[in-house]
Design an enzyme around this catalytic site. Structure first.
Site, PDB file in Angstrom:
ATOM      1  N   HIS A 137       0.844  -1.201   0.000  1.00  0.00           N
ATOM      2  CA  HIS A 137       0.000   0.000   0.000  1.00  0.00           C
ATOM      3  C   HIS A 137       0.874   1.244   0.000  1.00  0.00           C
ATOM      4  CE1 HIS A 137      -3.392  -2.656   1.739  1.00  0.00           C
ATOM      5  NE2 HIS A 137      -3.498  -2.543   0.421  1.00  0.00           N
ATOM      6  N   GLU A 172       1.853   3.576   3.051  1.00  0.00           N
ATOM      7  CA  GLU A 172       2.306   2.984   4.310  1.00  0.00           C
ATOM      8  C   GLU A 172       3.829   3.095   4.422  1.00  0.00           C
ATOM      9  OE1 GLU A 172       0.194  -0.780   4.418  1.00  0.00           O
ATOM     10  OE2 GLU A 172      -1.722   0.268   4.248  1.00  0.00           O
ATOM     11  N   HIS A 194       2.524  -3.760   6.746  1.00  0.00           N
ATOM     12  CA  HIS A 194       1.517  -2.726   6.497  1.00  0.00           C
ATOM     13  C   HIS A 194       1.508  -1.770   7.686  1.00  0.00           C
ATOM     14  CE1 HIS A 194      -0.817  -4.462   3.018  1.00  0.00           C
ATOM     15  NE2 HIS A 194      -0.095  -5.508   3.356  1.00  0.00           N
ATOM     16  N   GLU A 253       0.506  -4.829  11.060  1.00  0.00           N
ATOM     17  CA  GLU A 253      -0.005  -3.467  10.900  1.00  0.00           C
ATOM     18  C   GLU A 253       0.800  -2.642  11.884  1.00  0.00           C
ATOM     19  OE1 GLU A 253      -2.228  -2.202   8.889  1.00  0.00           O
ATOM     20  OE2 GLU A 253      -3.396  -3.900   8.161  1.00  0.00           O
TER      21      GLU A 253
HETATM   22  O1  0X9 Z   1      -6.958  -4.169   4.513  1.00  0.00           O
HETATM   23  C1  0X9 Z   1      -5.786  -4.530   4.336  1.00  0.00           C
HETATM   24  O2  0X9 Z   1      -5.312  -4.831   3.256  1.00  0.00           O
HETATM   25  C2  0X9 Z   1      -4.847  -4.560   5.538  1.00  0.00           C
HETATM   26  N1  0X9 Z   1      -4.999  -3.377   6.316  1.00  0.00           N
HETATM   27  S1  0X9 Z   1      -4.476  -1.939   5.732  1.00  0.00           S
HETATM   28  O3  0X9 Z   1      -4.923  -0.905   6.640  1.00  0.00           O
HETATM   29  N2  0X9 Z   1      -2.895  -1.921   5.747  1.00  0.00           N
HETATM   30  O4  0X9 Z   1      -4.935  -1.786   4.411  1.00  0.00           O
HETATM   31  C3  0X9 Z   1      -5.224  -5.708   6.437  1.00  0.00           C
HETATM   32  C4  0X9 Z   1      -5.129  -7.022   5.802  1.00  0.00           C
HETATM   33  C5  0X9 Z   1      -5.365  -8.108   6.798  1.00  0.00           C
HETATM   34  N3  0X9 Z   1      -6.409  -8.982   6.388  1.00  0.00           N
HETATM   35  C6  0X9 Z   1      -7.692  -8.899   6.847  1.00  0.00           C
HETATM   36  N4  0X9 Z   1      -8.058  -8.025   7.712  1.00  0.00           N
HETATM   37  N5  0X9 Z   1      -8.539  -9.774   6.384  1.00  0.00           N
HETATM   38 ZN    ZN Z   2      -1.851  -1.886   4.032  1.00  0.00          ZN
END
Ligand code: 0X9
Ligand code: ZN
Ligand code: CA
Length: 546
Positions: free
Chosen positions: A158, A161, A287, A357
């Site tokens: 991303h 980030e 992330h 994260e």
């Molecule tokens: O949404 C995402 O891709 C990740 N969070 S972010 O804020 N960096 O975009 C989290 C991915 C982890 N997977 C799930 N929550 N299913």
């Molecule tokens: Zn992310």
């Protein structure tokens, strides 16, 4: 996800107010090197209202974006000011963060400085044609050493980030610098293949700060057919249950999954690279921001079916989270998604996979763009947490072991075979096996050096034994981090060389038990008395020669 949307909206509002001032910022300032000679002069300069972006402690000078009208003020103090060429495209005050070009330079420099333990190559190109660099860190780096287990660390799926490439580069730096200096790191470099990919989304990353200010970009920069909205969310583009919950079919959405699974060159590059290295046992994708250590599944709230796999992920996440001061959890407990990296890497390839994260927490408004000072706490902690993964990359499930699974000593007339199976080998140097005559407490090592870890099952055959003697074997685990462990000694008696074969056989069976109590019980058994009598007779016979 709701929280993320609120945060996004707030941040965009904030950014909206700062975009205009960003242009003024550059127009009114010059990027200069200020040749301060000591800390007193640096204090004066630091007090003039502009931020110091860089301090060269050896030479004393600092670099900063200085308002043009303040430059003569500095010069009046007798301090020389020289223009600096800034190739750094990061916004003001974000100088310590590496933009794409600086990331490439950083890995190039590591590769050039440590050629004997690195290999630098691209694993593909972004949709905009930029290289996706991978720094391999291992001994004999030009060879695929499949007997070494491998770990992938990948950052910046991303764009916004920005802390994540810093984590990847920091970890790489620790590894190359620590090789030959720090025993634990040397061990990892020699026994692992470590693949560090500091950015998987260079186009998005550069676009995110191309105006001189951040713009909260998330996706890559694909031109989507039939839409004026650009970009695919690379963390929805992986091919495990692609196209379902938590991903959008709309090209304008931030979580646009792409036209099909692995439609994007960036996710394809990671897929192909991972598949091509069958020794990869663990994967970490970086992330921000929420301070979480996440593990599969992301697509469903049920746990991983396989109990060992589930507990391995859970336990390792807990260890890492405690070091990072984050919270561990299954990814779906945040919100469910399909097409993310770790569901694919675990789901298709069985790789033990984590999403960090990183800091700050989700409540923090500076969110994706924390001040550079955050690196001082987060990067060392992250490195320490990564060491857990490096350690368990050979056999991740060993993180579930707290004691030797097995520690036995079996005696025959000529030898004692000591066998043990792996225990927790955090910060491992190796094992040392010692022996004493039973009850003497006088333990002597049975071998030079250490028995190296990384084998799984261990075996030592002690052939220097005397019939009838009783020994105690002491196994010690040597750690690099004051984490030595001494296990309870186990006793064996070597079968005596009597002519009573039946008694001898009994004795062998008895000795296979690693338990002193059992041996004691056996001594009390009737036939042991007979043994003793026989021995006496033998001795007498030998003594008189008749
Ligand atoms: O949404 C995402 O891709 C990740 N969070 S972010 O804020 N960096 O975009 C989290 C991915 C982890 N997977 C799930 N929550 N299913
Ligand atoms: Zn992310
Ligand atoms: Ca190697």
């Amino acid at each position: 996800m709701k929280r993320a949307i609120v945060l996004l909206t707030l941040s965009l509002l904030l950014l909206g107010t700062t975009v205009a001032t960003a242009q003024d910022f550059f127009a009114e300032r010059e990027f200069v090197r200020i040749n301060t000679r000591d800390v007193t002069e640096r204090d004066i300069v630091a007090d003039m209202g502009f931020a110091i972006d860089y301090v060269n402690l050896e030479a004393g000078w600092v670099a900063a974006w200085v308002p043009k009208k303040q430059i003569p003020q500095i010069e009046r103090l007798g301090i020389i000011v020289e223009p600096l060429e800034s190739k750094d495209t990061m916004p003001p005050n974000y100088g310590p963060y590496h933009d794409y070009q600086e990331q490439v330079e950083a890995v190039q420099e590591m590769a050039a400085t440590y050629p004997e333990i690195t290999d630098l190559y691209t694993i593909g190109q972004s949709i905009g044609g930029q290289d996706l660099w991978c720094l391999k860190i291992s001994d004999n780096p030009l060879q695929d050493e499949l007997d070494e287990s491998a770990i992938i660390v990948v950052a910046l799926h991303h764009a916004r980030e920005i802390l994540t490439p810093e984590m990847a580069l920091y970890a790489a730096q620790q590894l190359v610098e620590g090789y030959g200096v720090d025993e634990e790191i040397t061990y990892y470099v020699e026994n692992r293949e470590i693949f560090v990919i500091p950015t998987l989304n260079p186009d998005g990353g550069e676009y995110d700060h191309a105006t001189g200010n951040f713009r909260m970009w998330r996706k890559n920069r694909r031109v989507n057919e039939g839409s004026s909205c650009r970009g695919v969310d690379l963390n929805r583009n992986y091919g495990y249950l692609w196209g379902g919950v938590g991903s959008s079919a709309s090209p304008c959405a931030d979580t646009y999954r792409g036209a099909e699974a692995f439609s994007e060159p960036e996710s394809r590059a990671l897929r192909d690279f991972t598949r091509a290295h069958e020794n990869v046992r663990t994967l970490l994708t970086l992330h921000t921001h929420a301070k979480l250590v996440l593990y599969p599944w992301g697509n469903q709230s049920q746990h991983i079916d396989d109990q060992i796999d589930f507990l391995t992920h859970k336990t390792m996440a807990e260890y890492m989270a405690s070091i990072l001061k984050y919270s561990p959890g299954q990814a779906s407990s945040l919100y469910r998604t399909t097409g993310d990296t770790t569901d694919w890497s675990y789901g298709e390839l069985g790789i033990v996979s984590f999403t960090w994260e990183m800091a700050p927490s989700q409540y923090d408004i500076t969110g994706f763009y924390p001040p550079p000072s955050i690196m001082e706490t987060e990067l060392p902690r992250g490195w320490n947490a990564l060491r857990i993964m490096l350690n368990y990359t050979r056999e991740p499930s060993l993180i579930l072991a707290t004691d030797p699974w097995k520690l036995t000593a079996e005696a025959t007339e000529d030898a004692v075979t000591v066998e043990w199976a792996t225990l927790v080998e955090t910060n491992a140097k190796g094992y040392k096996l010692l022996r004493a005559d039973e009850g003497s407490g006088n333990f002597e090592p049975l071998h030079d050096g250490l028995i190296q870890t990384d084998k799984g099952d261990y075996l030592f055959v002690d052939e220097n034994v005397e019939p009838g003697a009783s020994y105690e074997y002491l196994l010690t685990f040597k750690g690099t981090n004051n984490n030595d462990v001494e296990f309870d000694p186990i006793a064996v008696t070597i079968p005596g060389s009597t002519d009573d074969d039946v008694s001898d056989d009994d004795a062998i069976d008895d000795d296979t038990a690693a338990d002193d109590d059992t041996a004691g019980d056996d001594d009390a058994a009737g036939n042991d008395d007979a043994d003793a009598d026989d021995d006496d007779d033998d001795d007498d016979d030998g003594g008189c020669g008749c």
